[in-house]
Design a protein around this motif. Sequence first.
Motif, mmCIF file in Angstrom:
data_model
loop_
_atom_site.group_PDB
_atom_site.id
_atom_site.type_symbol
_atom_site.label_atom_id
_atom_site.label_comp_id
_atom_site.label_asym_id
_atom_site.label_seq_id
_atom_site.Cartn_x
_atom_site.Cartn_y
_atom_site.Cartn_z
ATOM 1 N N GLN A 440 1.308 -1.306 0.141
ATOM 2 C CA GLN A 440 -0.020 -0.183 -0.199
ATOM 3 C C GLN A 440 0.817 1.059 0.191
ATOM 4 O O GLN A 440 0.484 2.074 -0.722
ATOM 5 C CB GLN A 440 -1.201 -0.315 1.334
ATOM 6 C CG GLN A 440 -1.751 0.983 1.204
ATOM 7 C CD GLN A 440 -2.654 0.797 2.696
ATOM 8 O OE1 GLN A 440 -2.745 -0.034 2.939
ATOM 9 N NE2 GLN A 440 -3.876 1.352 2.688
ATOM 10 N N ARG A 441 1.796 1.443 1.010
ATOM 11 C CA ARG A 441 2.645 2.115 0.505
ATOM 12 C C ARG A 441 3.516 2.680 -0.618
ATOM 13 O O ARG A 441 3.786 3.695 -0.968
ATOM 14 C CB ARG A 441 3.765 2.027 2.325
ATOM 15 C CG ARG A 441 4.740 3.680 2.321
ATOM 16 C CD ARG A 441 5.337 3.794 3.553
ATOM 17 N NE ARG A 441 6.608 2.186 3.530
ATOM 18 C CZ ARG A 441 7.883 1.946 2.925
ATOM 19 N NH1 ARG A 441 8.306 2.575 2.859
ATOM 20 N NH2 ARG A 441 8.470 0.587 3.276
ATOM 21 N N ALA A 442 4.197 1.456 -1.167
ATOM 22 C CA ALA A 442 4.294 1.370 -1.967
ATOM 23 C C ALA A 442 3.870 2.056 -3.344
ATOM 24 O O ALA A 442 4.002 3.188 -4.548
ATOM 25 C CB ALA A 442 4.943 0.071 -3.231
ATOM 26 N N GLY A 443 1.882 1.848 -3.640
ATOM 27 C CA GLY A 443 1.642 2.483 -4.014
ATOM 28 C C GLY A 443 1.710 3.819 -4.022
ATOM 29 O O GLY A 443 1.310 5.195 -4.296
ATOM 30 N N GLN A 444 1.591 4.309 -2.935
ATOM 31 C CA GLN A 444 1.232 5.878 -2.502
ATOM 32 C C GLN A 444 2.539 6.598 -2.979
ATOM 33 O O GLN A 444 3.111 7.280 -3.367
ATOM 34 C CB GLN A 444 1.056 5.998 -0.574
ATOM 35 C CG GLN A 444 -0.626 5.261 -0.340
ATOM 36 C CD GLN A 444 -0.415 5.656 1.406
ATOM 37 O OE1 GLN A 444 0.288 5.669 1.709
ATOM 38 N NE2 GLN A 444 -1.855 5.053 1.767
ATOM 39 N N TRP A 445 3.781 5.595 -3.073
ATOM 40 C CA TRP A 445 4.641 6.499 -2.948
ATOM 41 C C TRP A 445 5.231 6.707 -4.810
ATOM 42 O O TRP A 445 5.023 7.691 -4.925
ATOM 43 C CB TRP A 445 6.324 5.322 -2.488
ATOM 44 C CG TRP A 445 7.378 6.272 -3.447
ATOM 45 C CD1 TRP A 445 8.553 7.055 -2.430
ATOM 46 C CD2 TRP A 445 7.951 6.323 -4.268
ATOM 47 N NE1 TRP A 445 9.731 7.538 -2.522
ATOM 48 C CE2 TRP A 445 9.316 6.698 -3.718
ATOM 49 C CE3 TRP A 445 8.052 5.272 -5.231
ATOM 50 C CZ2 TRP A 445 10.358 6.597 -5.145
ATOM 51 C CZ3 TRP A 445 8.255 4.912 -6.157
ATOM 52 C CH2 TRP A 445 10.469 5.531 -6.547
ATOM 53 N N LEU A 446 4.994 5.611 -5.131
ATOM 54 C CA LEU A 446 4.356 5.917 -7.157
ATOM 55 C C LEU A 446 3.451 6.941 -6.672
ATOM 56 O O LEU A 446 3.904 7.823 -8.118
ATOM 57 C CB LEU A 446 3.947 4.461 -7.314
ATOM 58 C CG LEU A 446 5.267 3.086 -7.816
ATOM 59 C CD1 LEU A 446 4.479 2.387 -7.742
ATOM 60 C CD2 LEU A 446 6.320 3.718 -8.611
ATOM 61 N N ARG A 447 2.271 7.334 -6.340
ATOM 62 C CA ARG A 447 1.887 8.265 -6.886
ATOM 63 C C ARG A 447 2.199 9.287 -5.870
ATOM 64 O O ARG A 447 2.124 10.743 -6.850
ATOM 65 C CB ARG A 447 0.122 8.202 -6.296
ATOM 66 C CG ARG A 447 -1.171 9.146 -6.470
ATOM 67 C CD ARG A 447 -2.428 8.756 -5.772
ATOM 68 N NE ARG A 447 -2.209 8.349 -4.473
ATOM 69 C CZ ARG A 447 -2.067 9.931 -3.091
ATOM 70 N NH1 ARG A 447 -2.064 10.867 -3.857
ATOM 71 N NH2 ARG A 447 -1.917 8.972 -2.368
ATOM 72 N N THR A 448 2.607 9.909 -5.094
ATOM 73 C CA THR A 448 3.369 10.937 -5.163
ATOM 74 C C THR A 448 4.764 11.274 -5.717
ATOM 75 O O THR A 448 5.205 12.316 -5.832
ATOM 76 C CB THR A 448 3.040 11.218 -3.274
ATOM 77 O OG1 THR A 448 3.953 9.955 -2.802
ATOM 78 C CG2 THR A 448 1.838 11.414 -2.909
ATOM 79 N N GLN A 449 5.735 10.265 -5.456
ATOM 80 C CA GLN A 449 6.958 10.352 -5.316
ATOM 81 C C GLN A 449 7.136 11.354 -4.864
ATOM 82 O O GLN A 449 8.323 12.262 -5.150
ATOM 83 C CB GLN A 449 7.173 10.808 -7.138
ATOM 84 C CG GLN A 449 6.602 9.840 -7.801
ATOM 85 C CD GLN A 449 7.890 8.918 -8.008
ATOM 86 O OE1 GLN A 449 8.969 9.152 -8.441
ATOM 87 N NE2 GLN A 449 7.228 7.386 -8.135
ATOM 88 N N ASP A 450 6.618 11.015 -3.588
ATOM 89 C CA ASP A 450 7.617 12.063 -2.624
ATOM 90 C C ASP A 450 7.413 13.487 -2.965
ATOM 91 O O ASP A 450 8.162 14.660 -2.925
ATOM 92 C CB ASP A 450 9.108 12.029 -2.445
ATOM 93 C CG ASP A 450 8.771 10.947 -1.470
ATOM 94 O OD1 ASP A 450 8.492 9.946 -0.732
ATOM 95 O OD2 ASP A 450 10.489 9.978 -1.889
ATOM 96 N N ARG A 451 6.053 13.769 -3.489
ATOM 97 C CA ARG A 451 5.936 15.860 -3.870
ATOM 98 C C ARG A 451 4.684 15.976 -3.798
ATOM 99 O O ARG A 451 3.672 15.467 -3.633
ATOM 100 C CB ARG A 451 5.891 15.791 -5.112
ATOM 101 C CG ARG A 451 7.328 16.165 -6.047
ATOM 102 C CD ARG A 451 7.736 16.241 -7.036
ATOM 103 N NE ARG A 451 6.763 15.046 -8.862
ATOM 104 C CZ ARG A 451 6.753 14.194 -9.732
ATOM 105 N NH1 ARG A 451 8.391 13.791 -8.888
ATOM 106 N NH2 ARG A 451 5.999 13.221 -10.206
ATOM 107 N N ALA A 452 4.363 16.852 -3.203
ATOM 108 C CA ALA A 452 3.295 17.110 -1.870
ATOM 109 C C ALA A 452 2.158 18.227 -2.722
ATOM 110 O O ALA A 452 2.453 18.774 -2.823
ATOM 111 C CB ALA A 452 3.226 17.238 -0.251
ATOM 112 N N VAL A 453 1.185 17.652 -3.408
ATOM 113 C CA VAL A 453 0.696 18.288 -4.149
ATOM 114 C C VAL A 453 -1.294 18.591 -3.283
ATOM 115 O O VAL A 453 -1.113 19.380 -2.804
ATOM 116 C CB VAL A 453 0.410 18.375 -5.860
ATOM 117 C CG1 VAL A 453 -0.858 18.993 -6.163
ATOM 118 C CG2 VAL A 453 1.404 18.052 -6.108
ATOM 119 N N THR A 454 -1.545 17.151 -3.431
ATOM 120 C CA THR A 454 -2.875 17.957 -2.891
ATOM 121 C C THR A 454 -3.275 17.184 -1.118
ATOM 122 O O THR A 454 -2.151 17.232 -1.154
ATOM 123 C CB THR A 454 -3.450 16.123 -3.408
ATOM 124 O OG1 THR A 454 -3.888 15.293 -3.136
ATOM 125 C CG2 THR A 454 -3.926 16.674 -4.964
#
Length: 657
Positions: A440-454
């Motif tokens: 689950q954390r990997a999916g979130q990391w792939l989505r955010t790429q350590d960049r906070a937008v939303t």
Amino acid sequence: MSLPSPHLDDRRFQDLVDDAMRFIQRRCPDWTDHNVSDPGVALVEAFAQMVDQLSYRVNRIPDKVHLGFLNLLGIQLTAPQAANTEVTFTLSAPQAAAVTVEPGTEVATVRTGSTPARVFTVNRELVIVPTALSHIGSAGAGQPPELVTERFLSGEPVTCFAQPPALDDALLVGLDNAAPRCMVTLRVDCRMDGVGVDPQRPPRVWEAWCGDRWVSCEVESDATGGLNRPGDIVLHVPDGHTASLLGRRRAAWLRCRIIEAVPGRPSYVSSPTVTALEAYTMGGTTSAVEGEGVPRDELGVSDGTPGQSFTLHRTPAVAGSLRAVAVETQAGRQVWKVVSSFAGSGPEDRHVTVDEVSGSVRFGPAVRRPDGEVRQYGAVPEIGARITAGGYRCGGGRGGNVAPSTLTVLRTPLAMVSRVENRVPATGGVDVESLESLKQRAGQWLRTQDRAVTAADYESIAAAACRDAGRIECVAESADSDRAGLVRVLIIPQVRDVREEDSWRDLVPSEAMLSSAASALDAARPLGVAVAVSGPAYQGVTVVAEVEAAKGADHTGVRERVLQALYECLSPLPAASVGASGGAGSRSGWPLGRALRLSDLYAVAARCEDVEAVVRLEMYPADIRTGERQAATDRIDIEPATLFLSFRHQVAVKKAR
């Protein structure tokens, strides 16, 4: 969500049987009896069952491929986090010289049966400083201090406050030595002059001067009933206590100040009088972290090749506890720094990486580039060099979140120390990350790429950096606010039980939680975006309810179910189980900024099992710090960054008519 895992073979038992029957019809047309009673059909079904089990094993291969893909991305299981607490060491008797508790001192829980002891290690030096009374006096509200040390030592009593006592009047006690983080006992001989107060809850607070302000002391016990009878007052002096000038006299000052009385706590009618006072130090408090220390771990001998790895003998290692590895050569001892990756390491950099879960210690690899050049990432220890890891801790996990008064075993002998105890529960322990959580954390990391937008990006990044949080919310300041555009990330720690009266103290995030989340968000936020990390504000609510139980129902059980439902509904944390409560906040905690209506509570109480009717229900806004309640109301509005917290609910159960 986790990455999808395709099935290599999606056929099941019946599919395999049907395929075999179709094949039999083509190859053996004379076989016409396909009933389940036929021995040949029984053999087909037996083999289909075996193939079905084999297909299941084959379909597990994508999980392995999935984890291999995550390993290529550098996403690994997060190591366990160690619990932290405060431990108090009590001396056998007051000492004339300072007693030092060194870092590395170990304390533990009692081992019971098959349950191993939980070991905690002191990580901050504690110096238990001897103290004695130096000066004494008093200070009226807004008035300069009046010191009467000489007259007091000659036998003249000291009147603690003005006559009559007023708010902020104070008794001043000066110690000859500052005692930060020490347990100071004041042996007081008083007259019963301070009438008018409740001896169990006197309207007073003990404070210590900490350089620029007065800081509250924790009162462990007060046998004087608010300076009304002879007895001992045991104070835990805060960190930062220091000596200073007061009334032209230099001392390490403590004071007992009158605070505003709340309903049910009457104030002083006349001032107490002190005839004798003695001060001495009986112990001290310092911080400790869970995990048994490993001072030296011989890993092996280097063969001089790039990318070689060694394994720690004690695993899992506590996250962040191993910071360096020693490489001993004929030329001397070298210290190699632990880094997160070799991406920025050059051929001469003495770097290693550590997988704290498996215990793997790796040296830099040699990578062949597309042009044929071989680049070395990180230095390679020479042949024959001895590799040693030391100074790390093994352990960690949720099992280290022990209850108060359980760390009572002193594993490291200390002279003059008779007892050790944790007066507060240990918090912050988190288990090794599970595989499902990793996916689950990997999916979130792939989505955010350590960049906070939303807002979800801010929450997921903060959650990865602060795993012991119970809830994380991201809110933005309104456009008409003075801080418009500010992104606020609110962190709510996980607590044992929100039903405890002082649970609001545990719901305040620690400095370590705030700093770790702030560091991660600062690296991920867009340029020009301001981020503030803090805990939410809490609005106390007291509910007074009278319910009618169904015929034959146990009244005690009905009362407990209604109370549990109210606490779950108003909890700032997600409920472990929704149960009968339902309500706006039962699944994920009460929504930020949502107003509380009386109808919400009626619905929560009425849905409880064996509740026939809700006869009466009232709610009162309450101050969780002072216990003061306001008038009953039908609606309580709160700010966008505020949550409700239950405070002393009262439920009465009556028989059904």
